[in-house]
Design an enzyme around this catalytic site. Structure first.
Site, PDB file in Angstrom:
ATOM      1  CB  CYS A 132       7.962  20.963 -23.930  1.00 17.16           C
ATOM      2  SG  CYS A 132       6.528  20.379 -25.403  1.00 17.16           S
ATOM      3  CB  CYS A 166       7.331  16.009 -25.617  1.00 18.63           C
ATOM      4  SG  CYS A 166       7.542  17.268 -26.731  1.00 18.63           S
ATOM      5  CG  ASP A 190       7.091  -3.698  15.145  1.00 18.41           C
ATOM      6  OD1 ASP A 190       6.236  -4.242  15.943  1.00 18.41           O
ATOM      7  OD2 ASP A 190       8.335  -3.935  14.781  1.00 18.41           O
ATOM      8  CG  ASP A 203      12.171  -4.668  12.542  1.00 14.62           C
ATOM      9  OD1 ASP A 203      11.019  -5.022  13.151  1.00 14.62           O
ATOM     10  OD2 ASP A 203      13.220  -5.041  12.929  1.00 14.62           O
ATOM     11  CG  ASP A 262       6.126  -5.387  11.683  1.00 12.72           C
ATOM     12  OD1 ASP A 262       5.365  -5.620  12.606  1.00 12.72           O
ATOM     13  OD2 ASP A 262       7.428  -5.336  11.639  1.00 12.72           O
TER      14      ASP A 262
END
Length: 727
Positions: free
Chosen positions: A14, A17, A418, A610, A614
C-alpha cells in the site's frame, strides 16, 4: 559525484509501505533523494557511492520489513524485452487461484447466513467451517504482512485488513462456542477477504495494462538476425561493423547504416509517424523499425543496450519508476494514516460501548472503520497515472524522463526553439542556380560540384549531391572559412563565399541579395578570374513547423527563435513559421544565458534543440526537449526527447504532461474525498463492513481506471492524420 540506481523492493502492499521505504532510504547518510513507486515496486535512489552502497540499502529496507533482492536487475543488454511482464503474469496466476478458492467457499457462507429460507439446524457451524480457510488461508498474505510489520513496529493497510477480518472472525467464533451461535459474522469476515482479493486481482490487471506501452516497445526487439551472406545469428552475437541482411517485411535488428539496397522503412512504432520513409545506401536506420519492399544490407553501428530501442525502453522504464512531487503529500499522509485509523476504530468501539450499544454492533462499526479506511487509492493515484502517461508518450515518440519532468512540463509558459534541425530539417539542399549572361547553368553546377565533392561541409555536400557524376578535380586547395579552389577539366575554378569575387555581374549580385533575403546561403562559382554563377543553398523548413508554433500559441505560450545563424536568415525563418521574437547570432553560452535570463524574469522555460551547441541551454532550462534526430549530447542533457523530427511532438509532450498531471490531481482528490466521507459513515454505523470492503476496492479500481484513460490520449500528428483522411 552522485549516482542514480533503481532497486526492486519486495513486500510492499500500500501507499503507507512505499512512503515508509522512501523515508527509510532518504534518511541514510549519503542519499540525496529516494522515490518509491508502489505500482512498479521499485525505488529510485540518488546517492553518493563513496558514503553508501547496495548492502546498506538492503539492510535499511530489511529493517523496515521489506526486501531488496541481492542482485537487482541491470540495464537492458541484448534483449530490451527481457524481464518485462513475466513476474507479473506468474503473480497474477497465483492470486487467481487464491481468489477462486475464496469465492467458492464464500458464496455458500453468504447464502446460508443472509437468506433465512436456506438456514437449517447448526448452519452457524457450517458457516464457520467454510469461512475459516477463507480468512486464514486465502487472507494469509495480509496476515503475514501484518505480522512482519508489527515485528518492525509499523502498520500498513494489511494491518487494517487483518484486524478487521480477525476481529469479525474471532467475535463469531466466541459467539458460536460460548454464546450459542447468536450474532455470528463469519460471512462478514469471508466476504471482506474475498472482496479485497477480488479488488486486488482487478487492480493488478489494470496496473499491468497501464504498463502495456513499455512492454509493447520492449517486445519490438529482434531476437535473431541474418548476416549478409545468409548465415543466421543470434542478436546477442551481433557486433558493431557486422553486415546484416534485412528482407522485406522484417524488422531491422540493430541501429546501423544501409550499405546496399533501396526500400522504405516504417518507423511508426518508435516515432508515431505513420508515413514510411524512403531509404537508400548511406542512410541511417533504427533497430526495430520494419523494412518495406526491398532487401537491405545494414552495417551495425549500435547493438545490444546501446540501440535506440534499448535506450528508449530504459528511459521510459526509469520514468515509470519515478514519482511526481505532487505525490509527496499523499506519501506523507499515508505514513500517518494507518495509525490514525487504528485510533479512530478503537474510539468507535469504546464510544459505542459507553453509550450502551450492543457489543456486536460496536465491533461491527469498528471493523467497518478499519476496512473502509485502507489507503490503497492514495498509493495508486500517482504511479498509475505516471506509468500510463509516460507509456502513451513512448508510443507517440515522446520520451519523458521522470515524474518531476511531467510536473515541470505542465507549467511551461515560454518555449525557446532552436532553428537548425528543429524548425528546419538540418539538411542543406540546392534550391536554385542563377548563371551570368552567356554561361551554361549546368556547366557551372558541374564545376562547383566537382570541387565540393572533396569537402564534407553540409553546404558542399548539398552542391556535390546535386550532380550524378561530378568530374574528378585536381590540385584542390581548401580556402579556410572561404571556399575551395582547384582544376576541373583543365580549367582553374573557385567556389565559395561571395566575397571571393570582386564586382560580380549585376544579375549575380541581384541573385546573391535575393538568396540572402530568402534566408538562403549564397555560394558563388567562377573561373577565368570572374564569377559565373550563384548557387542558392537552403535548409528546408519542416512542413509542420508553422503548425507546431501555432499550436504552442494556442496553448497560451510565448515562443522565441534562438539560433546561432545570422539575423537575416533567422528572421526569414521566423516569419515563415509565425514567430515574432528572434534572438540570433548567439554562441552556445549565449543560448544558455538567454534561457537563464528568461527564467530570471519568472518564466517557466522549455528549450527545444538538437545539437551539441544546444546542450547548455537544454540543461539550464526548466524543461529541456531534445529532437531525437540530433546528437546524443543533446538527448543526454534533455528532460524530454522527441524521437521523431516532427516539431508537433513538442505540443504533444506539453499536452500529455498537462493531461497526466490533471489525472493525478483528480485521483488524489477522489482518494482523499473517499476517505474523508467514508470514515465518519463507518464510525456511525451507517456502512456495513461488507459494503465498506466493496467500496474500498471500488476506490482503488476507480483511480486505476481513471489513469488508464491516458492510454486513449491522441497526439496532434494522429489528429491531423485523421482529419486529412476524413477530407
Amino acid at each position: 559525484m552522485a549516482e542514480t540506481v533503481v532497486l526492486p523492493v519486495e513486500g510492499m502492499t500500500c501507499g503507507a509501505c512505499s512512503a515508509r521505504v522512501g523515508r527509510g532510504l532518504s534518511d541514510l547518510p549519503g542519499v540525496d533523494s529516494a522515490f518509491v513507486n508502489l505500482v512498479t515496486e521499485r525505488a529510485t535512489v540518488v546517492y553518493d557511492p563513496t558514503e553508501v552502497d547496495l548492502e546498506t540499502f538492503q539492510w535499511a529496507v530489511a529493517a523496515l520489513g521489506y526486501r531488496i533482492p541481492v542482485e537487482p536487475p541491470g540495464d537492458a543488454v541484448a534483449d530490451p524485452a527481457e524481464g518485462f511482464g513475466s513476474t507479473a503474469s506468474t503473480g497474477r496466476n497465483a492470486s487467481t487461484r487464491t481468489l477462486m478458492v475464496a469465492v467458492l467457499l464464500t458464496v455458500p457462507v453468504s447464502l446460508v447466513s443472509m437468506v433465512p429460507a436456506l438456514r437449517f439446524g447448526g448452519w452457524e457451524w457450517l458457516a464457520g467451517a467454510l469461512a475459516t480457510p477463507v480468512v486464514w488461508w486465502s487472507g494469509l498474505a495480509f496476515h503475514r504482512a501484518t505480522w512482519r510489520n508489527l515485528r518492525h513496529r509499523t502498520t500498513t493497510m494489511d494491518t487494517l485488513v487483518t484486524l478487521g477480518t480477525g476481529a469479525a472472525w474471532a467475535w463469531s467464533a466466541w459467539a458460536l462456542v460460548a454464546g450459542g451461535g447468536r450474532h455470528v459474522y463469519f460471512e462478514t469476515a469471508a466476504v471482506i477477504v474475498t472482496l479485497i482479493l477480488f479488488g486486488r486481482w482487478l487492480e493488478a490487471g489494470a496496473r499491468r495494462r497501464s504498463g502495456d506501452a513499455i512492454r509493447a516497445l520492449a517486445g519490438l526487439s529482434v531476437r535473431d538476425a541474418c548476416l549478409a551472406d545468409g548465415t543466421p545469428v543470434a542478436i546477442g552475437d551481433v557486433r558493431v561493423g557486422d553486415r546484416l541482411l534485412v528482407r522485406p517485411g522484417e524488422r531491422i535488428p540493430v541501429d546501423g547504416r544501409i550499405v546496399e539496397g533501396v526500400s522504405t522503412v516504417d518507423e511508426s512504432m518508435l516515432t508515431g509517424e505513420p508515413v514510411p520513409v524512403d531509404v537508400a545506401e548511406g542512410d541511417a536506420v533504427t533497430g526495430a523499425t520494419v523494412n518495406g519492399h526491398g532487401p537491405l544490407v545494414v552495417e551495425a553501428a549500435r547493438v545490444g543496450g546501446d540501440t535506440t530501442l534499448a535506450r528508449i525502453v530504459r528511459l521510459v522504464d526509469e520514468a515509470q519508476a519515478s514519482t511526481a512531487p505532487v505525490q509527496r503529500l499523499a506519501d506523507r499522509i499515508s505514513a500517518v494514516f494507518v495509525p490514525a485509523v487504528l485510533v479512530v476504530a478503537a474510539a468507535t468501539l469504546v464510544v459505542w460501548l459507553v453509550v450502551g450499544q450492543l457489543t456486536a454492533d460496536a465491533v461491527t462499526a469498528a471493523v467497518a472503520v478499519l476496512i473502509i479506511a485502507c489507503p490503497c487509492a492514495l498509493g495508486l493515484a500517482t504511479p498509475t497515472a505516471v506509468i500510463a502517461g509516460t507509456g502513451r508518450g513512448a508510443q507517440l515518440g515522446v520520451l519523458i524522463r521522470s515524474g518531476e519532468v511531467l510536473e515541470s512540463t505542465r507549467s511551461v509558459d515560454h518555449v525557446v526553439l532552436d532553428k537548425t534541425g528543429t524548425l528546419t530539417e538540418g539538411r542543406m539542399v540546392l534550391a536554385e542556380v542563377v548563371a551570368a549572361n552567356g554561361v551554361d547553368p549546368g556547366r557551372a553546377l558541374r564545376v562547383a560540384a566537382s570541387l565540393e565533392a572533396r569537402s564534407e561541409h553540409p553546404i558542399a555536400v548539398a552542391v556535390a549531391t546535386a550532380v550524378d557524376r561530378p568530374v574528378a578535380a585536381r590540385d584542390v586547395e581548401v580556402l579556410v572559412g572561404q571556399g575551395i579552389r582547384g582544376t576541373v577539366s583543365g580549367v582553374e575554378a573557385t567556389v565559395g563565399r561571395p566575397d571571393l569575387f570582386a564586382d560580380p555581374p549585376a544579375e549575380l549580385a541581384a541573385a546573391i541579395e535575393a538568396a540572402l533575403a530568402a534566408g538562403r546561403t549564397a555560394v558563388v562559382v567562377g573561373w577565368d578570374g570572374s564569377a559565373k554563377a550563384v548557387l542558392a543553398v537552403e535548409d528546408l523548413i519542416r512542413d509542420t513547423s508553422a503548425e507546431a508554433v501555432a499550436e504552442l500559441r494556442a496553448l497560451g505560450m510565448e515562443v522565441t527563435l534562438l539560433t546561432g545563424d545570422n539575423e537575416r536568415t533567422a528572421h526569414t525563418v521566423a516569419s515563415v513559421v509565425g514567430i515574432d521574437r528572434v534572438v540570433a547570432d548567439v554562441l552556445p553560452d549565449g543560448k544558455g544565458a538567454e534561457v537563464a535570463r528568461l527564467r530570471g524574469e519568472g518564466r517557466v522555460v522549455a528549450m527545444v534543440g538538437d545539437g551539441i551547441n544546444d546542450a547548455p541551454a537544454l540543461a539550464r532550462a526548466d524543461v529541456g526537449i531534445a529532437v531525437g534526430t540530433g546528437t546524443d549530447v543533446a538527448m543526454e542533457a534533455a528532460d524530454v526527447t522527441i524521437v521523431a523530427g516532427d516539431p508537433r511532438a513538442i505540443v504533444d509532450a506539453i499536452r500529455l504532461s498537462r493531461a497526466t498531471l490533471a489525472t493525478i490531481r483528480g485521483n488524489l482528490f477522489w482518494a482523499f474525498a473517499y476517505n474523508v466521507a467514508a470514515i465518519p459513515l463507518a464510525a456511525s454505523g451507517v456502512l456495513d463492513p461488507m459494503v465498506a470492503a466493496g467500496a474500498m476496492a471500488f476506490s482503488s479500481l476507480f483511480v486505476v481506471g481513471n489513469s488508464l484513460r491516458l492510454r486513449r490520449f491522441r497526439g496532434l500528428r494522429g489528429l491531423q492524420g485523421r482529419r486529412r483522411a476524413a477530407t
